[in-house]
Design an enzyme around this catalytic site. Structure first.
Site, PDB file in Angstrom:
ATOM      1  N   ARG A  74      11.832  -6.745   2.552  1.00 47.84           N
ATOM      2  CA  ARG A  74      11.562  -5.310   2.388  1.00 47.84           C
ATOM      3  C   ARG A  74      12.709  -4.449   2.939  1.00 47.84           C
ATOM      4  O   ARG A  74      13.189  -4.671   4.042  1.00 47.84           O
ATOM      5  CB  ARG A  74      10.248  -4.949   3.082  1.00 47.84           C
ATOM      6  CG  ARG A  74       9.933  -3.452   2.985  1.00 47.84           C
ATOM      7  CD  ARG A  74       8.487  -3.152   3.152  1.00 47.84           C
ATOM      8  NE  ARG A  74       7.972  -3.384   4.489  1.00 47.84           N
ATOM      9  CZ  ARG A  74       6.723  -3.155   4.837  1.00 47.84           C
ATOM     10  NH1 ARG A  74       5.858  -2.715   3.945  1.00 47.84           N
ATOM     11  NH2 ARG A  74       6.314  -3.397   6.065  1.00 47.84           N
ATOM     12  N   ARG A 132       1.313  -8.735  13.803  1.00 45.59           N
ATOM     13  CA  ARG A 132       0.599  -7.648  13.134  1.00 45.59           C
ATOM     14  C   ARG A 132      -0.499  -8.199  12.226  1.00 45.59           C
ATOM     15  O   ARG A 132      -1.577  -7.617  12.117  1.00 45.59           O
ATOM     16  CB  ARG A 132       1.569  -6.809  12.294  1.00 45.59           C
ATOM     17  CG  ARG A 132       2.380  -5.845  13.125  1.00 45.59           C
ATOM     18  CD  ARG A 132       3.726  -5.556  12.496  1.00 45.59           C
ATOM     19  NE  ARG A 132       3.650  -4.759  11.301  1.00 45.59           N
ATOM     20  CZ  ARG A 132       4.549  -4.825  10.303  1.00 45.59           C
ATOM     21  NH1 ARG A 132       5.549  -5.672  10.359  1.00 45.59           N
ATOM     22  NH2 ARG A 132       4.445  -4.044   9.275  1.00 45.59           N
ATOM     23  N   ARG A 153      13.088  -2.286   8.472  1.00 47.81           N
ATOM     24  CA  ARG A 153      12.296  -1.837   9.619  1.00 47.81           C
ATOM     25  C   ARG A 153      12.434  -2.832  10.762  1.00 47.81           C
ATOM     26  O   ARG A 153      12.492  -4.029  10.544  1.00 47.81           O
ATOM     27  CB  ARG A 153      10.819  -1.739   9.211  1.00 47.81           C
ATOM     28  CG  ARG A 153      10.466  -0.429   8.573  1.00 47.81           C
ATOM     29  CD  ARG A 153       9.096  -0.435   7.951  1.00 47.81           C
ATOM     30  NE  ARG A 153       8.039  -0.986   8.798  1.00 47.81           N
ATOM     31  CZ  ARG A 153       6.743  -0.859   8.531  1.00 47.81           C
ATOM     32  NH1 ARG A 153       6.351  -0.204   7.458  1.00 47.81           N
ATOM     33  NH2 ARG A 153       5.846  -1.385   9.313  1.00 47.81           N
ATOM     34  N   ARG A 179      -7.373   1.442  11.983  1.00 53.58           N
ATOM     35  CA  ARG A 179      -6.950   0.053  12.111  1.00 53.58           C
ATOM     36  C   ARG A 179      -7.987  -0.817  12.815  1.00 53.58           C
ATOM     37  O   ARG A 179      -7.825  -2.022  12.903  1.00 53.58           O
ATOM     38  CB  ARG A 179      -5.652   0.023  12.908  1.00 53.58           C
ATOM     39  CG  ARG A 179      -4.437   0.361  12.025  1.00 53.58           C
ATOM     40  CD  ARG A 179      -3.417  -0.556  12.376  1.00 53.58           C
ATOM     41  NE  ARG A 179      -2.132  -0.783  11.887  1.00 53.58           N
ATOM     42  CZ  ARG A 179      -1.282  -0.116  11.200  1.00 53.58           C
ATOM     43  NH1 ARG A 179      -1.555   1.042  10.732  1.00 53.58           N
ATOM     44  NH2 ARG A 179      -0.104  -0.574  10.915  1.00 53.58           N
ATOM     45  N   LYS A 220       0.824  -1.212   0.000  1.00 54.37           N
ATOM     46  CA  LYS A 220       0.000   0.000   0.000  1.00 54.37           C
ATOM     47  C   LYS A 220       0.857   1.259   0.000  1.00 54.37           C
ATOM     48  O   LYS A 220       0.467   2.257  -0.613  1.00 54.37           O
ATOM     49  CB  LYS A 220      -1.057  -0.013   1.100  1.00 54.37           C
ATOM     50  CG  LYS A 220      -0.599   0.174   2.511  1.00 54.37           C
ATOM     51  CD  LYS A 220      -1.793   0.133   3.451  1.00 54.37           C
ATOM     52  CE  LYS A 220      -1.439  -0.393   4.823  1.00 54.37           C
ATOM     53  NZ  LYS A 220      -0.427   0.359   5.545  1.00 54.37           N
TER      54      LYS A 220
HETATM   55  P1  AMP Z   1       2.573   0.724   9.326  1.00 56.02           P
HETATM   56  O1  AMP Z   1       3.730   1.519   8.784  1.00 56.02           O
HETATM   57  O2  AMP Z   1       1.237   1.249   8.893  1.00 56.02           O
HETATM   58  O3  AMP Z   1       2.723  -0.759   9.095  1.00 56.02           O
HETATM   59  O4  AMP Z   1       2.602   0.920  10.928  1.00 56.02           O
HETATM   60  C1  AMP Z   1       3.697   0.513  11.686  1.00 56.02           C
HETATM   61  C2  AMP Z   1       3.336   0.511  13.163  1.00 56.02           C
HETATM   62  O5  AMP Z   1       2.945   1.850  13.575  1.00 56.02           O
HETATM   63  C3  AMP Z   1       2.166  -0.364  13.552  1.00 56.02           C
HETATM   64  O6  AMP Z   1       2.531  -1.731  13.726  1.00 56.02           O
HETATM   65  C4  AMP Z   1       1.721   0.293  14.872  1.00 56.02           C
HETATM   66  O7  AMP Z   1       2.601  -0.023  15.919  1.00 56.02           O
HETATM   67  C5  AMP Z   1       1.900   1.783  14.554  1.00 56.02           C
HETATM   68  N1  AMP Z   1       0.665   2.362  13.955  1.00 56.02           N
HETATM   69  C6  AMP Z   1       0.491   2.772  12.675  1.00 56.02           C
HETATM   70  N2  AMP Z   1      -0.749   3.227  12.463  1.00 56.02           N
HETATM   71  C7  AMP Z   1      -1.400   3.102  13.650  1.00 56.02           C
HETATM   72  C8  AMP Z   1      -2.742   3.370  14.069  1.00 56.02           C
HETATM   73  N3  AMP Z   1      -3.670   3.810  13.227  1.00 56.02           N
HETATM   74  N4  AMP Z   1      -3.048   3.136  15.382  1.00 56.02           N
HETATM   75  C9  AMP Z   1      -2.138   2.647  16.243  1.00 56.02           C
HETATM   76  N5  AMP Z   1      -0.857   2.342  15.884  1.00 56.02           N
HETATM   77  C10 AMP Z   1      -0.485   2.563  14.613  1.00 56.02           C
END
Ligand code: AMP
Length: 218
Positions: free
Chosen positions: A128, A174, A163, A89, A14
């Site tokens: 990644r 996740r 990451r 989320r 995404k």
């Molecule tokens: P992402 O880059 O979207 O995969 O997000 C990486 C991490 O950031 C997630 O595993 C959460 O720990 C945190 N995170 C991102 N978006 C949210 C959200 N909407 N609510 C809570 N934690 C978030």
């Protein structure tokens, strides 16, 4: 231009798709993950909390996420459309998002759901890599998106990094959270008649074409 939301499991591409839309339509890409990664670099109580939570694959507290989303969407560059990525989320966040949008005078716009199988994602996640300078995303396990020179960004020469949460254990955590929570969000947006579904297990270009069709037809 309608606002756009991407819903997809971790590592479904995404971020890549969002960047393609950003380049074409010149609207900001608002990723809660990216904003939280910046906060996690701060040497402060909140920075350390966010860093630990992200590393374990858990969700950061709503009070932090809601504030950062509202502040970000209130900025002038969002007035002509934006992409929201990584938020909401779960159903509570989706409902809160509706409230935030109402308060700011925005519509939810288009909700684009990239559907993709867990086995495919597991293969992607370990390969990644991201550029620490320009955020370009690579995959060292995929010849099509592998950098030309190891650990170096093709675009800007920046160093590539992995990451903290791109390991199998964190991914599985996740993914489980994602599956549990996403069903409700999908239903929520289906009921609002704003949901569009795409098979995410196609090439970047094919998925981008599908995304573009949805945007152009609206
Ligand atoms: P992402 O880059 O979207 O995969 O997000 C990486 C991490 O950031 C997630 O595993 C959460 O720990 C945190 N995170 C991102 N978006 C949210 C959200 N909407 N609510 C809570 N934690 C978030």
């Amino acid at each position: 231009m309608k606002n756009i939301m991407f819903i997809a499991p971790p590592a479904a591409g995404k971020g890549t798709q969002a960047e393609i839309v950003v380049q074409k339509y010149n609207i900001p890409h608002i990723s809660t993950g990216d904003i939280l990664r910046e906060i996690s670099k701060e040497d402060s109580e909140i920075g350390n909390y966010v860093k630990e939570t992200m590393k374990n694959g858990g969700l950061v507290k709503d009070e932090i996420t809601y504030k950062l989303i509202k502040d970000r969407l209130d900025r002038d560059d969002c007035k002509n459309g934006f992409i929201i990525d990584g938020f909401p989320r779960n159903l509570d966040q989706a409902k809160e998002y509706t409230k935030i949008l109402d308060e700011l005078g925005y519509d939810v716009g288009l909700v684009i759901y990239l559907d993709i199988k867990e086995e495919v994602l597991e293969k992607r996640i370990t390969g990644r890599r991201l550029c620490e300078n320009c955020n370009t995303i690579y995959n060292i396990n995929d010849p099509k998106s592998c950098p030309k020179v190891e650990s170096t960004c093709d675009k800007c020469g920046g160093k590539l990094y992995q990451r903290d949460d791109d390991n199998l254990e964190s991914f599985q955590n996740r993914y489980k959270t994602y599956v549990e929570k996403t069903k409700d969000i999908i239903d929520y947006y289906k009921n609002m008649n704003v949901l569009y579904e795409i098979n995410g297990d196609a090439t970047v270009e094919e998925v981008a074409d599908e995304v573009d069709k949805i945007i152009s037809n609206n």
